[in-house]
Design an enzyme around this catalytic site. Sequence first.
Site, PDB file in Angstrom:
ATOM      1  NE  ARG A  49       3.339  -6.359  11.061  1.00  0.00           N
ATOM      2  CZ  ARG A  49       3.952  -6.344  10.004  1.00  0.00           C
ATOM      3  NH1 ARG A  49       4.328  -7.475   9.497  1.00  0.00           N
ATOM      4  NH2 ARG A  49       4.615  -5.242   9.754  1.00  0.00           N
TER       5      ARG A  49
ATOM      6  CG  ASP B 195     -46.721   5.846  13.642  1.00  0.00           C
ATOM      7  OD1 ASP B 195     -46.368   5.226  14.584  1.00  0.00           O
ATOM      8  OD2 ASP B 195     -46.522   7.116  13.805  1.00  0.00           O
TER       9      ASP B 195
ATOM     10  CB  CYS C  67      -2.659   0.630  10.055  1.00  0.00           C
ATOM     11  SG  CYS C  67      -1.965   2.255  10.488  1.00  0.00           S
TER      12      CYS C  67
ATOM     13  CB  CYS D 247      -6.168   4.035  10.367  1.00  0.00           C
ATOM     14  SG  CYS D 247      -5.659   2.498   9.602  1.00  0.00           S
TER      15      CYS D 247
ATOM     16  CB  CYS E 155      -4.710   5.034   7.024  1.00  0.00           C
ATOM     17  SG  CYS E 155      -3.479   5.161   7.982  1.00  0.00           S
TER      18      CYS E 155
ATOM     19  CB  THR F  88       4.295  -1.532   5.003  1.00  0.00           C
ATOM     20  OG1 THR F  88       2.977  -1.689   4.581  1.00  0.00           O
ATOM     21  CG2 THR F  88       4.893  -0.415   4.248  1.00  0.00           C
TER      22      THR F  88
ATOM     23  CB  CYS G 122      -4.679   1.391   6.424  1.00  0.00           C
ATOM     24  SG  CYS G 122      -2.669   1.335   6.738  1.00  0.00           S
TER      25      CYS G 122
END
Length: 488
Positions: free
Chosen positions: A61, A451, A63, A66, A36, A28, A32
């Site tokens: 690229r 402390d 998604c 997500c 996702c 694709t 992601c």
Amino acid sequence: MDDDSRYQAVRSRDERFDGVFFTAVLTTGIYCRPSCPATTPKRANVRFVPSAAAAQGAGFRACRRCRPDAVPGSAEWNVRADAVGRAMRLISDGVVDREGVAGLADRLGYSARQVQRQLVAELGAGPIALARAQRAHTARVLLQTTELPITELAFAAGFASVRQFNDTIRAVYDRTPSALRAAAPAGDRDGPAAGPGGAGIPLRLAYRGAYAAGAVFDFLQRRALPGVEETSGPAGDRRYRRTLALPHGTGIAEVGESAGATGGRWLPCRLHLSDPRDLTCAVQRLRRLFDLDADPYAVAERLGGHPLLGPLVAATPGLRSPGAAEPAELAVRAVLGQQITVGAARTLGGRLVAALGKPLDRPDGGLTHLFPEPAALADAPLTELGMPESRRATLRTLGAALADGRVVLDPGADRDEVTAALLALRGIGPWTAGYVRMRALGDPDVLLTGDAGVRHGLALLGASPTDAEEWRPWRSYAVHHLWHATAS
């Protein structure tokens, strides 16, 4: 992890690994986050990359479902004190956009070639690509939450030209800037004015795992400095607001407590900036303040398994170790708080702000000033504080050291070097240096043995500093569990 275990994390949609690695799908061309919700791709079609920048550099690229560019940052950079960890913290703060790769390398004490080689080896991308991925995310936020004109928006996100901006948005999101803006609901966008007098920029500050928002807001509320910070609203639905001195201007940040109750793992935020170019820097400062890039799973695994500390961890899951929005301010406040109560330190801080703080051009509610700059403390008599001269001298010494660069508290500072530099200043001891290291530098592994609250908490558990060796590398979180237990 190996690739097979990464694939198992993707199959189970394990959000613990969001931001730790990314899934690039060959068929694709999309990358992601591991959690996702889309259909899990076949193992043969998946490649794993260590950063969003590496995925983008390989032509994948983001998604749209997500939004992998918006995941919380990897907690690894908080833990690591080496050059790569320091570089990642500086890149997140926007140093490459403001000073270039040469400026990043200079801050790290390495050559630009060495920095490039180390980042590519571990993250699959160099500093320019990492900064580009961050600019793309900033641009998407501005496109979808404001009506800023495209030209102004491109430069506000840190791009050198509108053409570079357009090309990057198309490559990363497979949409034009106009299409990306149109994809956001119109009701989510504000008008073109994003300054202190406008509606501001709405954001969602994501985190992973459990988040003890109530305890974090309690911690900040008890220490809220008049004029610089304020909280309002009932417990469970509070708002924390503060002023910010940023590289290009000033800002007012407002962060809400209650988003987690709606099921979302994020804190609602609104930023009012005099210059939108400060968006990335302001967001990163808030993320450090609220410790939003922590890994609560790793912390709980280590601390929760200890027989003495475990019950405290179970009682307050997701307790964080708040950092600092203004590291120099935190260092000064640490000196103010030496050997006195939190309330007394808050009073002294308010006096200091009233005397030497820079007034805002336009006060907003109880927010009236920026915290004094270090140089303003260097020669000030500070008599209005009503403190012994020895402690006033320490404040002046610290202010001078911060102003002339003997002490550097930027996100990429070497923690050991800073600790040594602080201890070399007259009037600063191990507690102050440790507190600065824990909060201003975000070190997750500091045990404040001097402390009073920590000593009380250890006694309450029947534990000793020797037991705390088993809490590494998350002793800062153990300190907050001890403080929380003694305050309850």
